[in-house]
Every structure is written in C-alpha cells, then in structure tokens.
Design a protein around this motif. Structure first.
Motif, PDB file in Angstrom:
ATOM      1  N   GLN A  58      -8.979 -11.474   5.943  1.00 24.83           N
ATOM      2  CA  GLN A  58      -9.653 -10.351   4.629  1.00 24.83           C
ATOM      3  C   GLN A  58      -9.211  -9.387   4.332  1.00 24.83           C
ATOM      4  N   GLN A  59      -8.916  -8.276   4.785  1.00 21.34           N
ATOM      5  CA  GLN A  59      -8.750  -6.872   4.003  1.00 21.34           C
ATOM      6  C   GLN A  59      -7.263  -7.135   3.707  1.00 21.34           C
ATOM      7  N   ALA A  60      -6.144  -8.311   3.912  1.00 19.24           N
ATOM      8  CA  ALA A  60      -5.484  -8.478   2.752  1.00 19.24           C
ATOM      9  C   ALA A  60      -5.753  -9.378   1.773  1.00 19.24           C
ATOM     10  N   MET A  61      -6.678 -10.280   1.178  1.00 22.11           N
ATOM     11  CA  MET A  61      -6.947 -11.004  -0.118  1.00 22.11           C
ATOM     12  C   MET A  61      -7.792 -10.039  -0.816  1.00 22.11           C
ATOM     13  N   THR A  62      -8.769  -8.341   0.265  1.00 24.05           N
ATOM     14  CA  THR A  62      -9.296  -7.982  -1.156  1.00 24.05           C
ATOM     15  C   THR A  62      -8.274  -6.925  -1.462  1.00 24.05           C
ATOM     16  N   GLU A  63      -7.417  -6.410  -1.053  1.00 29.90           N
ATOM     17  CA  GLU A  63      -6.404  -5.382  -1.306  1.00 29.90           C
ATOM     18  C   GLU A  63      -5.193  -6.725  -2.000  1.00 29.90           C
ATOM     19  N   LEU A  64      -5.152  -8.072  -2.212  1.00 23.96           N
ATOM     20  CA  LEU A  64      -4.553  -8.136  -3.272  1.00 23.96           C
ATOM     21  C   LEU A  64      -5.175  -8.161  -4.518  1.00 23.96           C
ATOM     22  N   HIS A  65      -6.446  -8.143  -4.283  1.00 21.71           N
ATOM     23  CA  HIS A  65      -7.304  -7.976  -6.033  1.00 21.71           C
ATOM     24  C   HIS A  65      -7.649  -6.086  -6.359  1.00 21.71           C
ATOM     25  N   GLU A  66      -7.503  -5.984  -5.073  1.00 17.56           N
ATOM     26  CA  GLU A  66      -8.199  -4.454  -5.249  1.00 17.56           C
ATOM     27  C   GLU A  66      -6.546  -3.159  -5.476  1.00 17.56           C
ATOM     28  N   GLY A  67      -5.421  -3.503  -4.914  1.00 22.52           N
ATOM     29  CA  GLY A  67      -4.939  -2.972  -4.146  1.00 22.52           C
ATOM     30  C   GLY A  67      -5.593  -1.993  -2.932  1.00 22.52           C
ATOM     31  N   GLU A  68      -4.652  -1.234  -2.565  1.00 21.83           N
ATOM     32  CA  GLU A  68      -4.689  -0.359  -1.816  1.00 21.83           C
ATOM     33  C   GLU A  68      -6.513   0.689  -1.485  1.00 21.83           C
ATOM     34  N   ARG A  69      -7.055   0.415  -0.614  1.00 19.88           N
ATOM     35  CA  ARG A  69      -8.276   1.121  -1.535  1.00 19.88           C
ATOM     36  C   ARG A  69      -9.148   0.785  -0.016  1.00 19.88           C
ATOM     37  N   ARG A  95      -1.493  15.723   0.651  1.00 18.65           N
ATOM     38  CA  ARG A  95      -0.249  15.120   0.727  1.00 18.65           C
ATOM     39  C   ARG A  95      -1.140  13.476   0.624  1.00 18.65           C
ATOM     40  N   PHE A  96      -2.087  13.738   1.544  1.00 16.71           N
ATOM     41  CA  PHE A  96      -2.879  12.366   1.743  1.00 16.71           C
ATOM     42  C   PHE A  96      -2.696  11.917   0.403  1.00 16.71           C
ATOM     43  N   TYR A  97      -4.052  12.330  -0.529  1.00 15.15           N
ATOM     44  CA  TYR A  97      -4.241  12.399  -2.206  1.00 15.15           C
ATOM     45  C   TYR A  97      -3.095  12.142  -2.599  1.00 15.15           C
ATOM     46  N   GLN A  98      -2.000  11.994  -2.472  1.00 14.74           N
ATOM     47  CA  GLN A  98      -1.462  11.980  -3.718  1.00 14.74           C
ATOM     48  C   GLN A  98      -0.602  10.368  -3.518  1.00 14.74           C
ATOM     49  N   ARG A  99      -0.768  10.233  -2.101  1.00 16.53           N
ATOM     50  CA  ARG A  99      -0.219   9.304  -1.560  1.00 16.53           C
ATOM     51  C   ARG A  99      -1.119   8.123  -1.724  1.00 16.53           C
ATOM     52  N   TYR A 100      -2.347   7.730  -1.335  1.00 16.88           N
ATOM     53  CA  TYR A 100      -3.285   6.698  -1.565  1.00 16.88           C
ATOM     54  C   TYR A 100      -4.404   7.746  -1.855  1.00 16.88           C
ATOM     55  N   PRO A 101      -4.419   7.761  -3.697  1.00 19.31           N
ATOM     56  CA  PRO A 101      -5.747   7.814  -4.330  1.00 19.31           C
ATOM     57  C   PRO A 101      -6.679   7.816  -4.578  1.00 19.31           C
ATOM     58  N   HIS A 102      -6.465   5.867  -3.960  1.00 19.26           N
ATOM     59  CA  HIS A 102      -7.749   4.859  -4.041  1.00 19.26           C
ATOM     60  C   HIS A 102      -8.534   4.949  -2.910  1.00 19.26           C
ATOM     61  N   ILE A 103      -7.670   5.767  -1.592  1.00 17.13           N
ATOM     62  CA  ILE A 103      -8.759   5.730   0.072  1.00 17.13           C
ATOM     63  C   ILE A 103      -9.517   6.859  -0.548  1.00 17.13           C
ATOM     64  N   PHE A 144     -12.559   7.150  13.649  1.00 21.28           N
ATOM     65  CA  PHE A 144     -11.927   7.934  14.233  1.00 21.28           C
ATOM     66  C   PHE A 144     -12.626   9.339  14.288  1.00 21.28           C
ATOM     67  N   VAL A 145     -11.939  10.042  15.390  1.00 22.63           N
ATOM     68  CA  VAL A 145     -12.192  12.174  15.209  1.00 22.63           C
ATOM     69  C   VAL A 145     -10.903  12.581  15.609  1.00 22.63           C
ATOM     70  N   VAL A 146     -11.251  13.529  14.793  1.00 24.37           N
ATOM     71  CA  VAL A 146      -9.954  14.621  15.831  1.00 24.37           C
ATOM     72  C   VAL A 146     -10.457  16.116  16.510  1.00 24.37           C
ATOM     73  N   ALA A 199      -8.298   2.443   6.759  1.00 23.06           N
ATOM     74  CA  ALA A 199      -8.471   3.622   8.659  1.00 23.06           C
ATOM     75  C   ALA A 199      -6.906   3.361   9.630  1.00 23.06           C
ATOM     76  N   LYS A 200      -6.509   2.354   9.306  1.00 19.48           N
ATOM     77  CA  LYS A 200      -5.175   2.694  10.068  1.00 19.48           C
ATOM     78  C   LYS A 200      -3.848   3.719   9.626  1.00 19.48           C
ATOM     79  N   VAL A 201      -4.359   3.145   8.238  1.00 19.22           N
ATOM     80  CA  VAL A 201      -3.272   4.782   7.367  1.00 19.22           C
ATOM     81  C   VAL A 201      -3.699   5.197   7.331  1.00 19.22           C
ATOM     82  N   THR A 202      -4.772   6.113   7.584  1.00 14.97           N
ATOM     83  CA  THR A 202      -5.424   7.121   7.212  1.00 14.97           C
ATOM     84  C   THR A 202      -4.938   7.827   9.328  1.00 14.97           C
ATOM     85  N   MET A 203      -5.566   7.339   9.995  1.00 15.42           N
ATOM     86  CA  MET A 203      -5.099   7.789  11.437  1.00 15.42           C
ATOM     87  C   MET A 203      -3.496   8.476  11.440  1.00 15.42           C
ATOM     88  N   LYS A 204      -2.818   6.845  11.092  1.00 15.81           N
ATOM     89  CA  LYS A 204      -1.349   7.115  11.179  1.00 15.81           C
ATOM     90  C   LYS A 204      -0.683   8.025  10.307  1.00 15.81           C
TER      91      LYS A 204
END
Length: 304
Positions: free
Chosen positions: A80-91, A113-121, A144-146, A288-293
């Motif tokens: 499901q996520q792949a279909m969404t990202e295919l249409h909208e990109g990484e967001r 640094r995160f915003y520079q790499r993933y501006p649509h998240i 998730f929490v820190v 969420a996985k990208v952000t956690m990593k």
C-alpha cells in the motif's frame, strides 16, 4: 478464510497475553476479538492460545504463526505504501515523542539534517516525560519515542520494543562559580553534595526517583529547596549558583562548560539508558521507519 482483522487481533493478543487488553488496543469489544481469534483457529485448524482464567499464552503453533502474520501485515502495508509513494514520492506524517532534554538540546540539529534529506515528511513531535511517552506509544498514539529510562522503574511493558541508543551516568550539576565546580577533577562524594541546597524535578521524573532512593540509602534527607517540572527551568535555577541538582550530561549538552558544570560523584553510579521505543508487532509506515533510522544514526555516534 484468514482475514486481515483476524491477524491484527491475533497479534495484539500475542503481544499482551490478554484478550481484554488486546481488545482495548484494537478499539473493539472483547467478545468480538475473542470470536475472531476463535474463527482464525478454526480456519487454521490449530490452537493458537492456551487460555487460563485471566491470561492467555501462545502455543508452539501460535508462536510460529505470529512470525508469518507479522510478515503478512508488513507486506500488505509495504504494498500500500509503495503505491502511495509511487504517486506522491517520499512523504508522510510521522508522530514521534521525545523527552525534554533531547527536544531542546539535540532535536534542532537532527531535524535540520533530516529536513534537507526528507522535505516531504511531516513530523508531529510530542514532548513529555518518559512515563507518559511510553503510555502514548503503547496506545498507538505515537509511532515511536526517544526516552531515558532507569533500572529503578523496572522493565517496559511487554507490548513495547526498546532499541538502546546509549547510556549516561548521573552527574551533579552546578554553576561554574559554585564551590563544588572548583573541585572539578577531584574525588567528590555524595556526602559533600548532600550539604548543598537541592533543586529537583517534580515527582514523577526518573531522575527525581533515583535521587530520592540514593539519598535514602545513604541516610541523607531529601528536602528540595525548589521543585520544577521543566528541565530548562531547573537549569536556569542552577545557573544562579546557589544550589545543585542531578542530571545525565547528555541532557544538558548545550549548557555545559559556559553556563553549567557536570561533575561525576564517586559513590553515585546510577545510569540512565536512552532508547528508541516502539510497539512490538506494530506495522510502521515507510516514513516512520526512515525517521527512526535517521534518529538512531544521528544519536548513536555521539554517545561517547
């Protein structure tokens, strides 16, 4: 026929060992969840749980099926996520929680640094104490929490999974012009610190619980001059130079040297374990996985 809701209810029960608790996490009535799990067992032709009066436990078949159920839900979500990202990109929207020490001291540099790499998240950041953050992630309100945890509070609930980031020893915190700061490099004992006016976080904070326990073990009274519910407020009071407090240095990194001094205490060996916490068996979005990593990578190298 094995249906998606049945897998969701099964995994919730597998992580809680309690049908009532699982029903609460899934926002359904307990009889509904019980019937769906019974139907799943009928579909599979095996018993997934051993039922007792108040709790349930996975059978050997249940433990093995949990692995496949988790993979099936992840594969479905990834599709499901792949279909969404295919249409909208990484967001996407990521809901994360953070204790105050990280929020003001470390989060700004990581976010830049995160915003520079993933501006649509998009991030929704909840700043609370450890106990409340663990409750929110367990309820599914945060991805998730820190947090920082101490061994005196026991293990986190079985429903949660902790990835340790680093550990930090509790230090006494003073202003540069405080008399104890002049002893930097010397052998400072808790007895010396206990003579100073004590500023503490309010009840309910992990650091407060540790100090109360340690003071009582050494026979010192716990009589704080001031109690506050914000670390920034506590640090502002310590800068006045009229009292002391206790915090891990990693939670005061930006204030050290110029405004505050963190001193190790020879007979105070309490450690905080800082970790990233998520729900066990939870299916996170790609964002969420990208952000956690990213947070794990940015926090771990600076642990030393």
């Amino acid at each position: 026929m094995v249906e998606i809701p049945k897998l969701t209810y099964f995994l919730a029960a597998a992580q809680t060992n309690n049908f009532r608790r699982a029903a609460e996490l899934c926002s359904v009535a307990q009889p509904v969840l019980s019937r769906q799990i019974a139907a799943l067992e009928a579909d599979l032709g095996v018993e997934l749980f051993k039922r007792t009066h108040k709790r349930v436990h996975l059978t050997e078949a249940g433990r093995e099926f949990a692995v496949y159920a988790q993979h099936a839900l992840e594969a479905l979500h990834q599709g499901q996520q792949a279909m969404t990202e295919l249409h909208e990109g990484e967001r996407g929207l990521v809901r994360m929680g953070c204790i105050e020490g990280f929020a003001f001291d470390r989060l700004p540099e990581i976010f830049t640094r995160f915003y520079q790499r993933y501006p649509h998240i998009r991030l929704q950041i909840c700043i609370r104490g450890t106990d409340e953050l663990l409750q929110l992630v367990e309820q599914g309100q945060l991805d998730f929490v820190v947090v920082g945890m101490t061994f005196d509070r026991g293990k986190p609930p079985e429903t949660l999974m902790v990835q340790e980031i680093f550990r930090d020893r509790l230090h006494v915190l003073v202003a540069p012009h405080h008399p104890l700061a002049q002893l930097k490099g010397s052998h400072i004992l808790l007895e010396q610190v206990a003579r100073e006016p004590l500023f503490l976080l309010s009840e309910g904070f992990g650091a407060r619980r540790v100090i109360e326990r340690v003071y009582e073990q050494h026979g010192f009274p716990v009589q704080p001059v001031v109690e506050v519910d914000l670390i920034e407020g506590l640090k502002a009071l310590i800068k006045l130079g009229i009292g002391v407090t206790f915090l891990p240095p990693s939670m005061t990194r930006s204030s050290l040297s110029a405004e505050l001094v963190a001193l190790p205490v020879a007979d105070l060996n309490e450690e905080f374990v800082f970790g990233l916490v998520q729900r066990r068996f939870d299916v996170l979005s790609s964002a969420a996985k990208v952000t956690m990593k990213t947070f794990l990578q940015d926090l771990r190298p600076q642990a030393s």
